[in-house]
Design a protein around this motif. Structure first.
Motif, short mmCIF file in Angstrom:
data_model
loop_
_atom_site.label_atom_id
_atom_site.label_comp_id
_atom_site.label_asym_id
_atom_site.label_seq_id
_atom_site.Cartn_x
_atom_site.Cartn_y
_atom_site.Cartn_z
N TYR A 1 43.07 34.68 43.83
CA TYR A 1 42.04 33.65 43.82
C TYR A 1 41.90 33.05 45.22
N SER A 2 40.68 32.69 45.56
CA SER A 2 40.42 31.95 46.79
C SER A 2 39.77 30.62 46.41
N VAL B 1 30.85 34.57 52.88
CA VAL B 1 32.12 34.99 52.31
C VAL B 1 32.44 36.39 52.83
N CYS C 1 36.09 31.87 52.87
CA CYS C 1 34.81 31.15 52.86
C CYS C 1 34.58 30.53 54.23
N TRP D 1 39.91 37.00 50.58
CA TRP D 1 38.52 36.57 50.75
C TRP D 1 38.49 35.16 51.33
N ARG E 1 35.77 39.45 53.40
CA ARG E 1 37.14 39.89 53.15
C ARG E 1 37.81 40.19 54.48
N CYS F 1 30.65 29.33 47.46
CA CYS F 1 30.99 28.97 48.84
C CYS F 1 29.71 28.63 49.59
N TRP G 1 36.23 32.88 44.70
CA TRP G 1 36.36 34.33 44.61
C TRP G 1 37.61 34.68 43.81
N THR G 2 37.53 35.76 43.05
CA THR G 2 38.72 36.23 42.33
C THR G 2 38.62 37.73 42.13
N GLU G 3 39.77 38.36 42.02
CA GLU G 3 39.84 39.77 41.67
C GLU G 3 41.22 40.04 41.08
#
Length: 326
Positions: free
Chosen positions: A301-302, A109, A123, A121, A111, A105, A280-282
């Motif tokens: 995912y973002s 960034v 950007c 998340w 949350r 990004c 971003w991912t988790e």
């Protein structure tokens, strides 16, 4: 007793000459020294276009690495399992290893919303902090609206449109102080309109027409696996016409239930072709914990939309600096 300089004049002259030569030789280097970012191996220039170009180069390296990983475990996509059973192959992998959030990004960034399930998340929230016509769509509420509440609290002009056919309003985190900037309808998001169904379902295009919108700054979607057909329906016309997608970034929960790796890869590459880049991912560990069966088939995912001229990839034009007609 005289100083060392007085007792050794030739030594003093020698030291002076060495210092003078050193400064002379360093002069051109100092004049052309690269910025600190370049000294860390980054190219010169830290404006927004340079940051975006650098991020794209990093992401393109990932595409090459993905092909290598597919060849290693495949060698074809059809040969790869999303989640290989047992202990083979080794080293182990899951589908998520093929699709890391490798895009940088170009802004901060952060949350927004609850830690754990519910938060997302973002950007560059600063890019819409004072944007007067900021538009946010949130699809999939489930009475948890900490994400929407923080967007409203941290921006001045963002309006939030919420959609969820399973509830009747935003969650309790969105209070009365936000009423003038929130809009909710108990509709679902789908690939096509189903206005005669119960619950009513609409395409993103139809929802935008209802609201008089041509662009969405932030689109959040959690629609329990309908994301595959819905995003395909959204994206394919834009790919065919060469137009950029009508949103700046996408926060998405992905559910890979009952899919093959080949199907998922094809869908993901469609997102990439449209300019979407994951930053971003988790994994959804709450889901994994409740199921207690080792399932890791949900992930957050973002994505940043890197095509077009949305506020996250283009600096606004400062009209005060534009030349005026004489």
């Amino acid at each position: 007793m005289g100083s060392v300089w007085q007792r050794n004049p030739r030594y003093s002259v020698f030291i002076f000459v060495v210092l003078a030569c050193t400064l002379y030789l360093l002069g051109p280097y100092q004049a052309s020294a690269p910025p600190f970012s370049s000294m860390r191996g980054l190219p010169r220039g830290n404006d927004l276009p340079s940051r975006l170009a650098r991020s794209e180069r990093i992401y393109n390296k990932l595409l090459v690495d993905r092909k290598g990983l597919i060849k290693k475990f495949g060698p074809k996509p059809k040969d790869i399992a999303l989640f290989p059973p047992g202990v083979k192959p080794w080293p182990a992998y899951t589908v998520w290893d093929f699709f890391p959030a490798a895009y940088n990004c170009p802004h901060e960034v952060q949350r927004l919303g609850a830690l754990g399930d519910g938060g997302k998340w973002i950007c560059g929230l600063s890019r819409v902090e004072k944007k007067p016509d900021c538009v946010v769509y949130s699809v999939g509420i489930n009475y948890e609206s900490s994400f929407e509440a923080e967007i409203l609290s941290n921006t001045q002009g963002c309006q939030v449109w919420g959609y969820d056919s399973t509830v009747s309003s935003f969650g309790p985190q969105v209070g009365a102080e936000h009423a003038s900037r929130t809009h909710f309808q108990p509709y679902g998001l789908a690939a096509t309109d189903k206005s005669d169904d119960t619950p009513k379902m609409y395409s993103l295009e139809s929802l935008m027409k209802m609201n008089g919108h041509t662009h969405i700054d932030i689109l959040k979607m959690d629609i329990e696996r309908l994301e595959f057909e819905t995003l395909a329906a959204i994206i394919k016309p834009y790919l065919a016409s060469g137009r950029p997608l009508p949103f700046g970034q996408l926060q998405l929960e992905v559910h890979v239930w009952n899919m093959t790796f080949e199907e998922y890869l094809t869908w993901w590459e469609m997102l990439e072709a449209a300019g979407l880049r994951p930053f971003w991912t988790e994994p959804n560990l709450v889901y994994q914990n409740y199921n207690r069966d080792g399932s890791t088939d949900l992930a957050e995912y973002s994505f940043l939309n890197t095509k077009g001229s949305n506020v996250f990839i283009k600096d606004p034009i400062d009209h005060s600096k534009q030349p005026r007609d004489s």
